[in-house]
Design an enzyme around this catalytic site. Structure first.
Site, PDB file in Angstrom:
ATOM      1  N   THR A  13       0.624  -0.767  -0.065  1.00  0.00           N
ATOM      2  CA  THR A  13       0.342   0.075   0.254  1.00  0.00           C
ATOM      3  C   THR A  13       1.036   1.363  -0.070  1.00  0.00           C
ATOM      4  O   THR A  13       0.647   1.928  -1.197  1.00  0.00           O
ATOM      5  CB  THR A  13      -0.623  -0.216   1.354  1.00  0.00           C
ATOM      6  OG1 THR A  13      -1.983  -1.573   1.055  1.00  0.00           O
ATOM      7  CG2 THR A  13      -1.921   1.333   1.317  1.00  0.00           C
ATOM      8  N   ALA A  33      14.273  19.079  -4.014  1.00  0.00           N
ATOM      9  CA  ALA A  33      15.246  18.366  -3.478  1.00  0.00           C
ATOM     10  C   ALA A  33      16.889  18.630  -3.871  1.00  0.00           C
ATOM     11  O   ALA A  33      17.888  18.615  -3.178  1.00  0.00           O
ATOM     12  CB  ALA A  33      15.286  17.195  -4.099  1.00  0.00           C
ATOM     13  N   ASP A 201      -1.061  -0.476  17.332  1.00  0.00           N
ATOM     14  CA  ASP A 201      -0.722   0.652  16.746  1.00  0.00           C
ATOM     15  C   ASP A 201      -0.647   1.577  17.720  1.00  0.00           C
ATOM     16  O   ASP A 201       0.212   2.647  17.096  1.00  0.00           O
ATOM     17  CB  ASP A 201      -0.999   0.379  15.339  1.00  0.00           C
ATOM     18  CG  ASP A 201      -0.533   1.730  14.615  1.00  0.00           C
ATOM     19  OD1 ASP A 201      -0.296   1.031  13.792  1.00  0.00           O
ATOM     20  OD2 ASP A 201      -1.592   2.665  13.811  1.00  0.00           O
ATOM     21  N   LYS A 205       2.432   3.879  17.852  1.00  0.00           N
ATOM     22  CA  LYS A 205       2.284   5.316  17.914  1.00  0.00           C
ATOM     23  C   LYS A 205       2.855   6.314  18.980  1.00  0.00           C
ATOM     24  O   LYS A 205       3.668   7.448  18.862  1.00  0.00           O
ATOM     25  CB  LYS A 205       1.402   5.754  16.672  1.00  0.00           C
ATOM     26  CG  LYS A 205       1.517   5.205  15.352  1.00  0.00           C
ATOM     27  CD  LYS A 205       0.317   5.340  15.275  1.00  0.00           C
ATOM     28  CE  LYS A 205       0.147   4.689  13.419  1.00  0.00           C
ATOM     29  NZ  LYS A 205      -0.944   4.381  12.857  1.00  0.00           N
TER      30      LYS A 205
HETATM   31  P1  NAP Z   1       1.418  -3.738   3.252  1.00  0.00           P
HETATM   32  O1  NAP Z   1       0.638  -3.387   1.836  1.00  0.00           O
HETATM   33  O2  NAP Z   1       1.236  -5.658   3.592  1.00  0.00           O
HETATM   34  O3  NAP Z   1       2.896  -3.950   1.926  1.00  0.00           O
HETATM   35  C1  NAP Z   1       3.931  -4.444   2.106  1.00  0.00           C
HETATM   36  C2  NAP Z   1       5.248  -5.227   1.190  1.00  0.00           C
HETATM   37  O4  NAP Z   1       6.941  -5.150   1.894  1.00  0.00           O
HETATM   38  C3  NAP Z   1       5.157  -5.831   0.324  1.00  0.00           C
HETATM   39  O5  NAP Z   1       4.973  -4.855  -1.211  1.00  0.00           O
HETATM   40  C4  NAP Z   1       5.821  -7.375   0.506  1.00  0.00           C
HETATM   41  O6  NAP Z   1       5.957  -8.009  -0.285  1.00  0.00           O
HETATM   42  C5  NAP Z   1       6.724  -6.828   0.840  1.00  0.00           C
HETATM   43  N1  NAP Z   1       7.233  -7.572   2.073  1.00  0.00           N
HETATM   44  C6  NAP Z   1       7.222  -7.717   3.574  1.00  0.00           C
HETATM   45  N2  NAP Z   1       7.773  -8.097   3.787  1.00  0.00           N
HETATM   46  C7  NAP Z   1       8.507  -8.926   2.847  1.00  0.00           C
HETATM   47  C8  NAP Z   1       9.713  -9.460   2.615  1.00  0.00           C
HETATM   48  N3  NAP Z   1      10.046 -10.483   3.968  1.00  0.00           N
HETATM   49  N4  NAP Z   1      10.825  -9.425   2.022  1.00  0.00           N
HETATM   50  C9  NAP Z   1       9.913  -8.617   0.902  1.00  0.00           C
HETATM   51  N5  NAP Z   1       9.415  -8.013   0.540  1.00  0.00           N
HETATM   52  C10 NAP Z   1       7.944  -8.315   1.913  1.00  0.00           C
HETATM   53  O7  NAP Z   1       1.934  -2.738   4.185  1.00  0.00           O
HETATM   54  P2  NAP Z   1       1.860  -1.501   3.573  1.00  0.00           P
HETATM   55  O8  NAP Z   1       0.329  -1.350   4.733  1.00  0.00           O
HETATM   56  O9  NAP Z   1       2.065  -1.113   2.925  1.00  0.00           O
HETATM   57  O10 NAP Z   1       2.341  -0.718   5.081  1.00  0.00           O
HETATM   58  C11 NAP Z   1       4.344  -0.740   5.181  1.00  0.00           C
HETATM   59  C12 NAP Z   1       4.406  -0.044   6.657  1.00  0.00           C
HETATM   60  O11 NAP Z   1       3.973   1.197   6.421  1.00  0.00           O
HETATM   61  C13 NAP Z   1       4.015  -0.578   7.802  1.00  0.00           C
HETATM   62  O12 NAP Z   1       5.183  -0.573   8.676  1.00  0.00           O
HETATM   63  C14 NAP Z   1       3.340  -0.136   7.925  1.00  0.00           C
HETATM   64  O13 NAP Z   1       2.683  -0.143   9.217  1.00  0.00           O
HETATM   65  C15 NAP Z   1       2.922   1.246   7.267  1.00  0.00           C
HETATM   66  N6  NAP Z   1       2.218   2.472   7.123  1.00  0.00           N
HETATM   67  C16 NAP Z   1       0.928   1.421   6.562  1.00  0.00           C
HETATM   68  C17 NAP Z   1       0.775   2.363   6.564  1.00  0.00           C
HETATM   69  C18 NAP Z   1      -1.379   2.725   5.756  1.00  0.00           C
HETATM   70  O14 NAP Z   1      -1.911   3.040   5.919  1.00  0.00           O
HETATM   71  N7  NAP Z   1      -1.421   1.002   5.218  1.00  0.00           N
HETATM   72  C19 NAP Z   1       0.109   3.942   6.934  1.00  0.00           C
HETATM   73  C20 NAP Z   1       1.670   4.734   7.419  1.00  0.00           C
HETATM   74  C21 NAP Z   1       2.335   3.843   7.820  1.00  0.00           C
HETATM   75  P3  NAP Z   1       4.362  -8.940  -1.751  1.00  0.00           P
HETATM   76  O15 NAP Z   1       3.895  -6.976  -2.011  1.00  0.00           O
HETATM   77  O16 NAP Z   1       5.308  -9.155  -2.476  1.00  0.00           O
HETATM   78  O17 NAP Z   1       4.021  -9.153  -0.812  1.00  0.00           O
HETATM   79  N1  HSE Z   2      -2.831   0.926  10.275  1.00  0.00           N
HETATM   80  C1  HSE Z   2      -2.479   2.213  10.261  1.00  0.00           C
HETATM   81  C2  HSE Z   2      -3.526   3.305  10.421  1.00  0.00           C
HETATM   82  C3  HSE Z   2      -1.454   2.201   9.551  1.00  0.00           C
HETATM   83  O1  HSE Z   2      -4.826   2.779  10.605  1.00  0.00           O
HETATM   84  O2  HSE Z   2      -3.812   4.111  11.101  1.00  0.00           O
HETATM   85  C4  HSE Z   2      -1.325   4.398   9.305  1.00  0.00           C
HETATM   86  O3  HSE Z   2      -0.712   3.906  10.188  1.00  0.00           O
END
Ligand code: NAP
Ligand code: HSE
Length: 434
Positions: A13, A33, A201, A205
């Site tokens: 995501t 940048a 979570d 934070k």
């Molecule tokens: P996500 O959609 O589950 O994406 C995770 C990505 O990492 C996927 O592309 C996955 O690959 C890859 N991945 C996972 N494990 C791996 C491994 N062992 N080796 C190589 N690649 C790996 O997660 P997300 O929601 O983007 O969140 C990512 C981070 O941002 C997290 O720390 C989350 O807490 C943070 N975050 C998320 C949000 C949000 O709104 N979603 C907001 C703020 C912060 P595949 O695609 O091939 O499975």
């Molecule tokens: N899972 C988290 C949320 C993503 O719902 O706020 C943003 O950190």
């Protein structure tokens, strides 16, 4: 001009949002940048998966070593999540002389000391704006813009998933499971949504906010936390009858007694700014001794808001700005004094209590007596008439709002009440922020 070469670990995501900004607005980012960006590597689990972004010139791999061993890579963006193997990858990236940008709150909340020790030793930056509040620049605000202040308190809605669920349940009466499913579909939830709904979570934070606001290295285990997973629609309805909405709040208050920290579903009075934060939006209220009351508001989850924060960090790294706060503020410093947490005997709040009791003469008096014995004064009571058709002696809900009470006294009273034979289920206790 010599480009800044980037390796991206994780293309889910957030990673996809980052990729979109990099590929769709290269000129804008290069202008800001002072150098263009070159996205060279993407590390994923499944290289065959469709990503919905342009990948021309990007080498997609499952082998993080290729990225880490590439001397051209200056900045590693970690958007994979979790602590293992993310911690190892981040430490290796720093050891290899690369700057790190991450949106991973679990990583920093649980391993911030290790990550920043390595960053300082390597003379590299770790930038983490996307880790709290999605697109809201709260890390920059606390770390830089409010640096003159001693923060006195924080009250924050920092989990978009929970706020989305609570909003849908309150406004549309949507069942909890359906609201959670929608939040997952919209990309707000963590890979394991338990972390959202059980308050972990938000606690991650809060640990990061506490580091920025109070220079406190707070272990996750010491933050009392309660999620929204055990709330019932009835709790939202009773709160509504009293003029409140329920929000999952991260709270931090500094006083002479110590630092009070808590993550819990909390009643917030309707019409106040935090009560009006709906859907996936987040808000962080910060009170500083010089600035007074401030409020930061925006989209707290989702691909593009988080990518906005990640790319801002990337630009800061490219310009050299990101190194300054991370080094000079000595974040997660080993020499920081230990945190003194406020004991429950010094914590005061109003409380919203829901009991499930036998509908019999004298039961209300029994509960009131126990509360009174512990010095807890009742502000209001709700008990709806179950109607003449209800089976005799069937359990009914009784809701009590207290005046300000000491947390330790309240817990002692609730323990006593829950042992009564006329109480049919453990009491539900929620704090109130007016
Ligand atoms: P996500 O959609 O589950 O994406 C995770 C990505 O990492 C996927 O592309 C996955 O690959 C890859 N991945 C996972 N494990 C791996 C491994 N062992 N080796 C190589 N690649 C790996 O997660 P997300 O929601 O983007 O969140 C990512 C981070 O941002 C997290 O720390 C989350 O807490 C943070 N975050 C998320 C949000 C949000 O709104 N979603 C907001 C703020 C912060 P595949 O695609 O091939 O499975
Ligand atoms: N899972 C988290 C949320 C993503 O719902 O706020 C943003 O950190």
């Amino acid at each position: 001009m010599n480009p800044v070469t980037i390796g991206l670990i994780g293309l889910g995501t957030v990673g996809t949002g980052v990729a979109r900004l990099l590929t769709e607005h290269p000129d804008r980012l290069a202008r800001r940048a002072g150098r263009p960006f070159r996205w060279k590597w993407a590390v994923v689990r499944d290289p065959a998966k469709a990503r919905g972004v342009a990948l021309e010139g990007v080498q997609v791999t499952t082998d993080v070593g290729q990225l880490l061993d590439d001397p051209e890579v200056e900045v590693v963006i970690e958007t994979m999540g979790g602590t293992d193997p993310a911690l190892g990858y981040v430490l290796a990236a720093l050891a290899a002389g690369k700057h790190v940008v991450t949106a991973n709150k679990a990583l920093l909340a649980e391993h911030g000391a290790e990550v920043f020790a390595r960053a300082r030793a390597a003379g590299r930056a770790v930038a983490f704006e996307g880790s709290v509040g999605g697109g809201i620049p709260i890390v920059q605000a606390l770390g830089v813009a409010l640096a003159a202040n001693q923060v006195q308190s924080l009250a924050a809605i920092v989990n978009g998933t929970c706020n989305f669920i609570l909003t849908r349940m309150t406004e549309e009466g949507l069942p909890y499971e359906e609201a959670l499913r929608q939040a997952q579909q919209l990309g707000y939830a963590e890979a394991d949504p338990t972390l959202d709904v059980d308050g972990t979570d938000t606690a991650h934070k809060l640990a990061i906010l506490a580091q920025l606001a109070f220079e406190a290295d707070v272990r996750l285990e010491v933050i009392p936390r309660q999620g929204i997973d055990r709330l019932q629609l009835a709790d939202l309805k009773y709160a509504g009858e009293l003029g409140y909405v329920i929000k999952l709040l991260a709270l931090a208050k500094l006083s002479a007694a110590g630092l009070e920290l808590r993550v819990a579903p909390t009643l917030v009075r309707r019409g106040t700014p935090l009560a009006e934060v709906r859907g996936p939006y987040n808000a962080i209220r910060v009170v500083g001794d010089a600035v007074g009351d401030t409020l930061f508001y925006g989209r707290g989850a989702g691909a593009m808001p988080t990518a906005s924060a990640v790319i801002a960090d990337l630009i800061d790294v490219a310009t050299g700005r990101a190194g300054l706060p991370s080094r000079s503020r000595t974040l997660w410093s080993e020499s920081a004094p230990p945190v003194c947490l406020t004991p429950p005997s010094q914590i005061q709040s109003r409380y919203h209590l829901r009991f499930t009791i036998a509908d019999r003469p004298g039961v209300l008096a029994q509960l009131a007596q126990i509360l009174g014995d512990h010095g807890i004064s009742i502000a209001s009571v709700i008990q709806h008439d179950p109607g003449d058709d209800a089976p005799a002696d069937s359990p009914v809900p009784l809701v009590i709002m207290t005046h300000h009470a000491i947390q330790a006294d309240l817990h002692a009273a609730l323990e006593e009440i829950d042992r009564l034979g006329v109480v049919h289920a453990p009491s539900v206790c929620l704090g109130v922020e007016d």
